[in-house]
Scaffold this motif. Structure first.
Motif, PDB file in Angstrom:
ATOM      1  N   GLY A 131      53.446 -34.756  86.099  1.00 53.46           N
ATOM      2  CA  GLY A 131      52.163 -35.257  85.571  1.00 53.46           C
ATOM      3  C   GLY A 131      51.652 -34.465  84.394  1.00 53.46           C
ATOM      4  N   GLY A 132      52.541 -34.164  83.436  1.00 57.88           N
ATOM      5  CA  GLY A 132      52.091 -33.600  82.161  1.00 57.88           C
ATOM      6  C   GLY A 132      51.706 -34.756  81.244  1.00 57.88           C
ATOM      7  N   GLY A 133      51.581 -34.467  79.974  1.00 56.38           N
ATOM      8  CA  GLY A 133      51.193 -35.513  79.017  1.00 56.38           C
ATOM      9  C   GLY A 133      52.142 -36.692  79.036  1.00 56.38           C
ATOM     10  N   ALA A 134      53.438 -36.407  79.047  1.00 59.48           N
ATOM     11  CA  ALA A 134      54.430 -37.489  79.008  1.00 59.48           C
ATOM     12  C   ALA A 134      54.352 -38.330  80.276  1.00 59.48           C
ATOM     13  CB  ALA A 134      55.830 -36.908  78.825  1.00 59.48           C
ATOM     14  N   GLU A 153      53.419 -34.978  91.234  1.00 59.03           N
ATOM     15  CA  GLU A 153      53.236 -33.714  90.516  1.00 59.03           C
ATOM     16  C   GLU A 153      53.407 -32.575  91.512  1.00 59.03           C
ATOM     17  OE1 GLU A 153      52.875 -32.457  87.330  1.00 59.03           O
ATOM     18  OE2 GLU A 153      52.893 -30.613  88.484  1.00 59.03           O
ATOM     19  N   MET A 155      52.623 -29.366  91.080  1.00 63.07           N
ATOM     20  CA  MET A 155      51.582 -28.334  91.018  1.00 63.07           C
ATOM     21  C   MET A 155      50.283 -28.857  91.649  1.00 63.07           C
ATOM     22  SD  MET A 155      53.058 -25.808  89.602  1.00 63.07           S
ATOM     23  CE  MET A 155      51.916 -24.669  88.853  1.00 63.07           C
ATOM     24  N   GLY A 160      50.319 -29.995  83.556  1.00 64.34           N
ATOM     25  CA  GLY A 160      51.475 -29.216  83.094  1.00 64.34           C
ATOM     26  C   GLY A 160      51.173 -28.366  81.872  1.00 64.34           C
ATOM     27  N   TYR A 164      47.634 -26.652  78.257  1.00 68.29           N
ATOM     28  CA  TYR A 164      47.454 -25.483  77.390  1.00 68.29           C
ATOM     29  C   TYR A 164      47.483 -25.835  75.907  1.00 68.29           C
ATOM     30  CZ  TYR A 164      48.455 -23.407  81.850  1.00 68.29           C
ATOM     31  OH  TYR A 164      48.411 -23.102  83.175  1.00 68.29           O
ATOM     32  N   ALA A 165      47.888 -27.040  75.609  1.00 63.89           N
ATOM     33  CA  ALA A 165      47.995 -27.445  74.205  1.00 63.89           C
ATOM     34  C   ALA A 165      46.607 -27.704  73.651  1.00 63.89           C
ATOM     35  CB  ALA A 165      48.858 -28.699  74.097  1.00 63.89           C
ATOM     36  N   THR A 166      46.199 -26.853  72.755  1.00 63.14           N
ATOM     37  CA  THR A 166      44.834 -27.000  72.236  1.00 63.14           C
ATOM     38  C   THR A 166      44.790 -27.062  70.722  1.00 63.14           C
ATOM     39  OG1 THR A 166      44.696 -24.604  72.396  1.00 63.14           O
ATOM     40  CG2 THR A 166      43.630 -25.861  74.149  1.00 63.14           C
ATOM     41  N   GLY A 167      45.945 -26.842  70.099  1.00 60.88           N
ATOM     42  CA  GLY A 167      45.947 -26.756  68.649  1.00 60.88           C
ATOM     43  C   GLY A 167      45.763 -28.097  67.972  1.00 60.88           C
ATOM     44  N   GLY A 168      46.322 -29.147  68.542  1.00 56.27           N
ATOM     45  CA  GLY A 168      46.204 -30.457  67.926  1.00 56.27           C
ATOM     46  C   GLY A 168      47.448 -31.282  68.157  1.00 56.27           C
TER      47      GLY A 168
HETATM   48  C1  LIG Z   1      50.113 -22.579  74.984  1.00 56.14           C
HETATM   49  C2  LIG Z   1      50.661 -23.882  74.466  1.00 56.14           C
HETATM   50  C3  LIG Z   1      50.049 -24.467  73.373  1.00 56.14           C
HETATM   51  C4  LIG Z   1      50.562 -25.660  72.867  1.00 56.14           C
HETATM   52  N1  LIG Z   1      49.902 -26.249  71.825  1.00 56.14           N
HETATM   53  C5  LIG Z   1      50.338 -27.446  71.372  1.00 56.14           C
HETATM   54  C6  LIG Z   1      49.611 -28.144  70.357  1.00 56.14           C
HETATM   55  O1  LIG Z   1      48.584 -27.692  69.909  1.00 56.14           O
HETATM   56  N2  LIG Z   1      50.073 -29.342  69.945  1.00 56.14           N
HETATM   57  C7  LIG Z   1      51.221 -29.898  70.484  1.00 56.14           C
HETATM   58  O2  LIG Z   1      51.579 -31.001  70.070  1.00 56.14           O
HETATM   59  N3  LIG Z   1      51.924 -29.262  71.427  1.00 56.14           N
HETATM   60  C8  LIG Z   1      51.512 -28.066  71.896  1.00 56.14           C
HETATM   61  N4  LIG Z   1      52.205 -27.442  72.889  1.00 56.14           N
HETATM   62  C9  LIG Z   1      53.400 -28.089  73.400  1.00 56.14           C
HETATM   63  C10 LIG Z   1      52.995 -29.227  74.347  1.00 56.14           C
HETATM   64  O3  LIG Z   1      52.050 -28.738  75.267  1.00 56.14           O
HETATM   65  C11 LIG Z   1      54.213 -29.758  75.104  1.00 56.14           C
HETATM   66  O4  LIG Z   1      55.192 -30.168  74.190  1.00 56.14           O
HETATM   67  C12 LIG Z   1      53.823 -30.950  75.954  1.00 56.14           C
HETATM   68  O5  LIG Z   1      52.688 -30.644  76.729  1.00 56.14           O
HETATM   69  C13 LIG Z   1      54.956 -31.339  76.876  1.00 56.14           C
HETATM   70  O6  LIG Z   1      54.509 -32.391  77.689  1.00 56.14           O
HETATM   71  P1  LIG Z   1      55.383 -32.881  78.880  1.00 56.14           P
HETATM   72  O7  LIG Z   1      54.613 -33.923  79.633  1.00 56.14           O
HETATM   73  O8  LIG Z   1      56.733 -33.253  78.363  1.00 56.14           O
HETATM   74  O9  LIG Z   1      55.625 -31.588  79.789  1.00 56.14           O
HETATM   75  P2  LIG Z   1      54.574 -30.776  80.693  1.00 56.14           P
HETATM   76  O10 LIG Z   1      53.185 -30.874  80.162  1.00 56.14           O
HETATM   77  O11 LIG Z   1      55.161 -29.436  80.885  1.00 56.14           O
HETATM   78  O12 LIG Z   1      54.604 -31.572  82.072  1.00 56.14           O
HETATM   79  C14 LIG Z   1      55.682 -31.512  82.990  1.00 56.14           C
HETATM   80  C15 LIG Z   1      55.083 -31.692  84.378  1.00 56.14           C
HETATM   81  O13 LIG Z   1      56.128 -31.943  85.316  1.00 56.14           O
HETATM   82  C16 LIG Z   1      55.836 -31.228  86.500  1.00 56.14           C
HETATM   83  N5  LIG Z   1      57.092 -31.098  87.249  1.00 56.14           N
HETATM   84  C17 LIG Z   1      58.208 -30.416  86.873  1.00 56.14           C
HETATM   85  N6  LIG Z   1      59.158 -30.558  87.802  1.00 56.14           N
HETATM   86  C18 LIG Z   1      58.631 -31.351  88.791  1.00 56.14           C
HETATM   87  C19 LIG Z   1      59.134 -31.849  90.031  1.00 56.14           C
HETATM   88  N7  LIG Z   1      60.376 -31.573  90.444  1.00 56.14           N
HETATM   89  N8  LIG Z   1      58.330 -32.627  90.790  1.00 56.14           N
HETATM   90  C20 LIG Z   1      57.052 -32.911  90.377  1.00 56.14           C
HETATM   91  N9  LIG Z   1      56.529 -32.457  89.214  1.00 56.14           N
HETATM   92  C21 LIG Z   1      57.312 -31.693  88.430  1.00 56.14           C
HETATM   93  C22 LIG Z   1      55.263 -29.928  85.981  1.00 56.14           C
HETATM   94  O14 LIG Z   1      54.556 -29.229  86.991  1.00 56.14           O
HETATM   95  C23 LIG Z   1      54.365 -30.435  84.858  1.00 56.14           C
HETATM   96  O15 LIG Z   1      53.065 -30.780  85.317  1.00 56.14           O
HETATM   97  C24 LIG Z   1      51.717 -26.255  73.432  1.00 56.14           C
HETATM   98  C25 LIG Z   1      52.333 -25.645  74.542  1.00 56.14           C
HETATM   99  C26 LIG Z   1      51.805 -24.486  75.060  1.00 56.14           C
HETATM  100  C27 LIG Z   1      52.468 -23.876  76.292  1.00 56.14           C
END
Ligand SMILES: Cc1cc2nc3c(=O)[nH]c(=O)nc-3n(C[C@H](O)[C@H](O)[C@H](O)COP(=O)(O)OP(=O)(O)OC[C@H]3O[C@@H](n4cnc5c(N)ncnc54)[C@H](O)[C@@H]3O)c2cc1C
Length: 231
Positions: A131-134, A153, A155, A160, A164-168
């Protein structure tokens, strides 16, 4: 003997009276002071309101979750939220201080609601893992298209790394840029991204990103995200 009984009942009623009211306390969070107002009645915490804090982003949700759990279990023996450890600790400290002189006596060990160990089959069309952004975007989009969705999810809170993504968020040729009179194009964004990746990027992915980013922005705005600031 009679005297003793009277004394005890007087003591009990004084606790009951003291524990009804509103109590203020503060603790140390990640960014600064967390101040809470705890409402109590009948020796129980009824409500916890965070009246001042400097915590950021998703950790605010952590405070709500911890508060709810303290009320449900009537205990400070509740798990911290991963990723918001200092905030969780600060909130618990604030509640402990608020009720210190209130007469409210919490359970030493959290009495959790009975967890059911029964499993049942659930029919669904789509299961999204993570349950991250994607994952959230996928789940919302699937639901909007009529699918029944289960989002898993691991956690204690969704979000996810996206929390923490706050920059944009990068995008080109968006409706927001147009409104501000900023000229931009998918091509410029493409060239910039390829350059940033020393031309090692997956071309088809970069094309998808750069050509469709503007739709993502509109979609996020339609969901209530404030993306009015362009930098
Ligand atoms: C400090 C920080 C600052 C950032 N700033 C920016 C920014 O300003 N702009 C930008 O574009 N990007 C930024 N990023 C990058 C951006 O946050 C990531 O690219 C993006 O959030 C990824 O999204 P996601 O949904 O793919 O992964 P995630 O957000 O990591 O979500 C994955 C989720 O899957 C869950 N998960 C994993 N395995 C399992 C499982 N087996 N069962 C159930 N759940 C599971 C995790 O707990 C998590 O909640 C930043 C990253 C960080 C760490």
């Amino acid at each position: 003997m009679i005297k003793k009984v009277l004394c005890m009942s007087a003591l009990v009623s004084s606790i009951a009276v003291a524990s009804k009211g509103e109590f203020i306390g503060s603790g140390k969070g990640y960014n600064g002071e967390i101040k809470v107002k705890v409402s109590g009645e009948n020796n129980q915490i009824k409500e916890i309101e965070v009246i001042k804090h400097e915590e950021s982003g998703f950790t605010r949700r952590a405070m709500k979750k911890i508060s709810d759990e303290i009320i449900t279990t009537q205990s400070l023996d509740v798990d911290n939220i991963a990723g918001a450890t200092y905030t969780s600790e600060g909130l618990k400290e604030a509640v402990a201080k608020a009720i210190a002189s209130s007469g409210i006596i919490l359970n030493k060990v959290a009495v959790k609601n009975k967890m059911t160990s029964e499993y049942k089959d659930i029919d669904t069309d789509v299961v999204v893992v993570g349950g991250g952004g994607a994952g959230l975007a996928a789940a919302i989009a699937a639901k909007e298209n009529g699918a029944r969705v289960i989002l898993l999810e691991k956690m204690p809170m969704v979000g996810g790394n996206t929390n923490y993504a706050t920059g944009g968020i990068n995008a080109a040729d968006t409706s927001v840029q147009k409104k501000l009179g900023i000229e931009d194009s998918a091509e410029l964004y493409y060239n910039d991204t390829m350059k940033g990746g020393k031309n090692l990027n997956d071309v088809s992915l970069v094309k998808k990103l750069t050509q469709e980013s503007k739709y993502a922005i509109d979609w996020l705005i339609s969901k209530g995200t404030d993306l009015t600031e362009v930098s």
